[in-house]
Write an enzyme that holds these catalytic residues in place. Structure first.
Site, PDB file in Angstrom:
ATOM      1  N   GLU A  44       0.823  -1.210   0.000  1.00  0.00           N
ATOM      2  CA  GLU A  44       0.000   0.000   0.000  1.00  0.00           C
ATOM      3  C   GLU A  44       0.859   1.263   0.000  1.00  0.00           C
ATOM      4  O   GLU A  44       0.510   2.255  -0.623  1.00  0.00           O
ATOM      5  CB  GLU A  44      -0.962   0.011   1.196  1.00  0.00           C
ATOM      6  CG  GLU A  44      -2.118  -0.977   1.060  1.00  0.00           C
ATOM      7  CD  GLU A  44      -3.016  -0.701  -0.154  1.00  0.00           C
ATOM      8  OE1 GLU A  44      -3.037   0.435  -0.644  1.00  0.00           O
ATOM      9  OE2 GLU A  44      -3.679  -1.647  -0.612  1.00  0.00           O
ATOM     10  N   TYR A 127      -5.955   6.187   5.146  1.00  0.00           N
ATOM     11  CA  TYR A 127      -6.156   5.246   4.035  1.00  0.00           C
ATOM     12  C   TYR A 127      -5.386   3.942   4.277  1.00  0.00           C
ATOM     13  O   TYR A 127      -5.954   2.847   4.201  1.00  0.00           O
ATOM     14  CB  TYR A 127      -5.704   5.873   2.688  1.00  0.00           C
ATOM     15  CG  TYR A 127      -5.644   4.822   1.624  1.00  0.00           C
ATOM     16  CD1 TYR A 127      -6.805   4.364   1.010  1.00  0.00           C
ATOM     17  CD2 TYR A 127      -4.435   4.207   1.268  1.00  0.00           C
ATOM     18  CE1 TYR A 127      -6.782   3.348   0.084  1.00  0.00           C
ATOM     19  CE2 TYR A 127      -4.400   3.186   0.342  1.00  0.00           C
ATOM     20  CZ  TYR A 127      -5.574   2.768  -0.247  1.00  0.00           C
ATOM     21  OH  TYR A 127      -5.539   1.736  -1.159  1.00  0.00           O
ATOM     22  N   ASP A 145      -9.142   6.536  -0.840  1.00  0.00           N
ATOM     23  CA  ASP A 145      -8.169   7.404  -1.514  1.00  0.00           C
ATOM     24  C   ASP A 145      -8.854   8.024  -2.738  1.00  0.00           C
ATOM     25  O   ASP A 145     -10.074   7.901  -2.895  1.00  0.00           O
ATOM     26  CB  ASP A 145      -6.907   6.611  -1.887  1.00  0.00           C
ATOM     27  CG  ASP A 145      -7.207   5.530  -2.928  1.00  0.00           C
ATOM     28  OD1 ASP A 145      -8.392   5.335  -3.267  1.00  0.00           O
ATOM     29  OD2 ASP A 145      -6.250   4.881  -3.400  1.00  0.00           O
TER      30      ASP A 145
END
Ligand code: SF4
Length: 355
Positions: A44, A127, A145
């Site tokens: 991520e 996020y 996001d």
């Protein structure tokens, strides 16, 4: 406030359609093969501002080098930056390593599974927290996001400006209401896949969309007008002369950037802020800055590098030392082969073809 829109939205059917599509056509990504929170975390962080295809080889190499939090926690920062070289936004790598060190020292090497502790780690924003909690720990947490805001702005015809920070909260609120509590991990990944492959920024392929029946923007034919996003401020251009300074032993000067700020702790060829200094004072400036006397040589080329807030406009010149001894600790002389061991920002890697 959010409930009005959802009154006529068939949440159960939406989840079923989305999850069915995801189970049949999900992308095969290396970090999806197991539910390791550390691997999800690294993926991520790498995926922020970077495309999946670019990330995959970096992710695989990174995992070979640092397969668990322990290897990353004890690694040398310069080596971590070297492994990140080319991905850009290097503060992500430094923050990731600092946070992983905290996981080892404070949490016994286990990535926290609650919002407070996880979100308190360096570089782990809302996020990333939501992505790790949902994907790895299967908790019904939103991971919102820009991509997710685009998809939901169309699905629910939300016309709030997604450039405004407070809009994110609105989307998180909606996602909390529509997320599958049975399989939040697949739900969030399905939305991410939908945004990446079908509900793309320009020309979404609505005809192939698994949730087209639910989409309010599609039903009104306004999908390409959403999301609403006001334009960010233009980046400011800054002109530099970048110097490939060679001494009599075929070694080049490289300089370590400062510990904080843009591209911290990376290496570069010396850069002269030429608009302030002026070409005629360049050699004097280099002497006062680094204690090295040089003679300017040929112009080799030019490069542009765009950051989120500024643009570097680089004119690349060769230069030769007239006197190379210096006690400036930022700089070293190094031959062409050894240069490759140091982490450089992309723009300076590109200059290496002129060496
Ligand atoms: Fe996006 Fe079109 Fe699907 Fe709506 S129908 S979610 S606009 S791809």
């Amino acid at each position: 406030m959010t409930n009005n829109i959802l009154q006529h939205f068939n949440i159960d059917q939406f989840q079923a359609d989305l999850l069915h599509w995801y189970n049949v056509s999900k992308r095969d990504l290396p970090w999806r093969r197991e539910r390791d929170p550390y691997k999800i975390w690294v993926s991520e962080i790498m995926l922020q501002q970077t495309k999946v295809d670019t990330v995959i080889p970096y992710f695989n190499r990174f995992m070979e080098k640092y397969p668990t939090v322990y290897e990353l926690a004890k690694a040398d920062q310069q080596e971590v930056l070297k492994a990140w070289e080319g991905l850009g936004y290097y503060s992500r790598a430094r923050n990731l390593q600092n946070a992983v060190r905290e996981v080892v020292s404070e949490y016994g090497g286990v990535v926290p599974s609650n919002r407070k502790e996880l979100g308190g780690l360096k570089g782990v924003g809302p996020y990333t927290t939501g992505a790790i909690l949902s994907i790895a720990y299967n908790q019904p947490e939103p991971a919102v996001d820009g991509n997710v805001m685009r998809v939901f702005s169309r699905l629910l015809k939300i016309e709030a400006d997604i450039a405004m920070p407070r809009t994110k909260k609105l989307f998180e609120d909606y996602v909390r209401q529509v997320i599958s509590t049975e399989d939040p991990s697949s739900f969030n990944q399905a939305i991410m896949d939908l945004g990446a492959t079908i509900c793309t920024p320009k020309s979404p392929t609505c005809l192939f969309c698994p949730v087209q029946d639910h989409c309010l923007a599609f039903s009104e034919g306004i999908q390409e007008e959403l999301p609403i996003k006001t334009k960010a401020k233009k980046q400011k251009p800054i002109a530099y002369v970048a110097l490939l300074i060679k001494n009599g032993k075929d070694e080049y000067v490289i300089e370590k950037r400062g510990e904080n700020g843009l591209l911290a702790n990376l290496w570069q060829f010396p850069m002269v802020p030429i608009e302030e200094i002026g070409m005629e004072h360049l050699e004097t400036w280099v002497y006062s800055e680094y204690g090295i006397r040089i003679q300017l040589g040929e112009r080799k080329g030019k490069l542009k590098h765009v950051f989120s807030h500024i643009i570097w406009q680089l004119e690349i010149f060769e230069a030769y030392t007239l006197q190379a001894e210096t006690d400036d600790e930022r700089v070293i002389f190094i031959d062409k082969e050894a240069i490759e061991k140091y982490p450089f920002p992309v723009s300076h890697q590109k200059m290496m073809k002129y060496l």
